[in-house]
Design a protein around this motif. Sequence first.
Motif, PDB file in Angstrom:
ATOM      1  N   ALA A  64       0.878  -1.302   0.003  1.00  0.00           N
ATOM      2  CA  ALA A  64      -0.154   0.043  -0.080  1.00  0.00           C
ATOM      3  C   ALA A  64       0.824   1.086   0.056  1.00  0.00           C
ATOM      4  N   LEU A  65       1.978   1.268   0.782  1.00  0.00           N
ATOM      5  CA  LEU A  65       2.807   2.357   0.842  1.00  0.00           C
ATOM      6  C   LEU A  65       3.431   2.673  -0.538  1.00  0.00           C
ATOM      7  N   LYS A  66       3.957   1.561  -1.207  1.00  0.00           N
ATOM      8  CA  LYS A  66       4.392   1.798  -2.594  1.00  0.00           C
ATOM      9  C   LYS A  66       3.603   2.223  -3.550  1.00  0.00           C
ATOM     10  N   THR A  67       2.244   1.611  -3.349  1.00  0.00           N
ATOM     11  CA  THR A  67       1.056   2.055  -4.267  1.00  0.00           C
ATOM     12  C   THR A  67       1.091   3.764  -4.306  1.00  0.00           C
ATOM     13  N   ALA A  68       1.047   4.186  -2.957  1.00  0.00           N
ATOM     14  CA  ALA A  68       0.659   5.522  -2.574  1.00  0.00           C
ATOM     15  C   ALA A  68       2.051   6.356  -3.191  1.00  0.00           C
ATOM     16  N   VAL A  69       3.145   6.105  -2.790  1.00  0.00           N
ATOM     17  CA  VAL A  69       4.178   7.005  -3.135  1.00  0.00           C
ATOM     18  C   VAL A  69       4.209   6.791  -4.851  1.00  0.00           C
ATOM     19  N   ASP A  70       3.885   5.567  -5.334  1.00  0.00           N
ATOM     20  CA  ASP A  70       4.040   5.660  -6.975  1.00  0.00           C
ATOM     21  C   ASP A  70       2.976   6.622  -7.513  1.00  0.00           C
ATOM     22  N   GLY A  71       1.906   6.904  -6.760  1.00  0.00           N
ATOM     23  CA  GLY A  71       0.924   7.669  -7.409  1.00  0.00           C
ATOM     24  C   GLY A  71       1.102   9.115  -7.257  1.00  0.00           C
ATOM     25  N   LEU A  72       2.557   9.588  -6.500  1.00  0.00           N
ATOM     26  CA  LEU A  72       2.729  10.945  -6.508  1.00  0.00           C
ATOM     27  C   LEU A  72       3.385  11.629  -7.804  1.00  0.00           C
ATOM     28  N   LYS A  73       2.777  11.551  -8.648  1.00  0.00           N
ATOM     29  CA  LYS A  73       3.476  11.737 -10.026  1.00  0.00           C
ATOM     30  C   LYS A  73       3.829  13.286 -10.090  1.00  0.00           C
ATOM     31  N   THR A  74       3.243  14.254  -9.547  1.00  0.00           N
ATOM     32  CA  THR A  74       3.619  15.818  -9.671  1.00  0.00           C
ATOM     33  C   THR A  74       3.657  16.247  -8.445  1.00  0.00           C
ATOM     34  N   LYS A  75       4.286  17.637  -8.427  1.00  0.00           N
ATOM     35  CA  LYS A  75       4.694  18.159  -7.148  1.00  0.00           C
ATOM     36  C   LYS A  75       3.561  18.663  -6.318  1.00  0.00           C
ATOM     37  N   GLN A  76       2.433  18.925  -7.143  1.00  0.00           N
ATOM     38  CA  GLN A  76       1.209  19.099  -6.298  1.00  0.00           C
ATOM     39  C   GLN A  76       0.720  17.890  -5.666  1.00  0.00           C
ATOM     40  N   ASP A  77       0.838  16.736  -6.198  1.00  0.00           N
ATOM     41  CA  ASP A  77       0.359  15.319  -5.653  1.00  0.00           C
ATOM     42  C   ASP A  77       1.359  15.342  -4.393  1.00  0.00           C
ATOM     43  N   ARG A  78       2.617  15.292  -4.437  1.00  0.00           N
ATOM     44  CA  ARG A  78       3.523  15.197  -3.386  1.00  0.00           C
ATOM     45  C   ARG A  78       3.159  16.349  -2.138  1.00  0.00           C
ATOM     46  N   GLN A  79       2.747  17.468  -2.625  1.00  0.00           N
ATOM     47  CA  GLN A  79       2.705  18.499  -1.627  1.00  0.00           C
ATOM     48  C   GLN A  79       1.093  17.983  -1.004  1.00  0.00           C
ATOM     49  N   SER A  80       0.201  17.588  -1.652  1.00  0.00           N
ATOM     50  CA  SER A  80      -1.143  17.155  -1.323  1.00  0.00           C
ATOM     51  C   SER A  80      -0.863  16.066  -0.163  1.00  0.00           C
ATOM     52  N   ALA A  81      -0.214  15.041  -0.576  1.00  0.00           N
ATOM     53  CA  ALA A  81       0.185  13.917   0.342  1.00  0.00           C
ATOM     54  C   ALA A  81       0.970  14.392   1.409  1.00  0.00           C
TER      55      ALA A  81
END
Length: 129
Positions: A64-81
Amino acid sequence: MAVVGNRKQLMSLLLLLCVITSGVVIPPPWAEAQVTCPGLINTLLPCAVYIYNGGEVPATCCGALKTAVDGLKTKQDRQSACQCIKEALGKATAEQLKRIQALPGYCQVPVPFPISPSVDCSSVPKRIN
């Protein structure tokens, strides 16, 4: 009896976490993230029992952690997470915080921001190294 109480408490805490954090991150319309806090929390549900109670980390948690991190494609995704996790960490006990912070190393899944209640999510890198 205690197990049933713990399960009810865990589900209540997870539901509360989803409700509390669901409206936390509202990016501007020109920079909408694909990652939502409720979606991220839902993805990481396999880690909940370990986070709350300790013990062994389930293999499904690392997946699940790998799936979540793999889904962080953009800077905005990473900032939201980052903001979502930061808000959730503010409600965690010291022991839960330690377990959460240990997950990336245990699962060998690098997270693109520090897992800390004091992280500056605006400084999340543009790309994952």
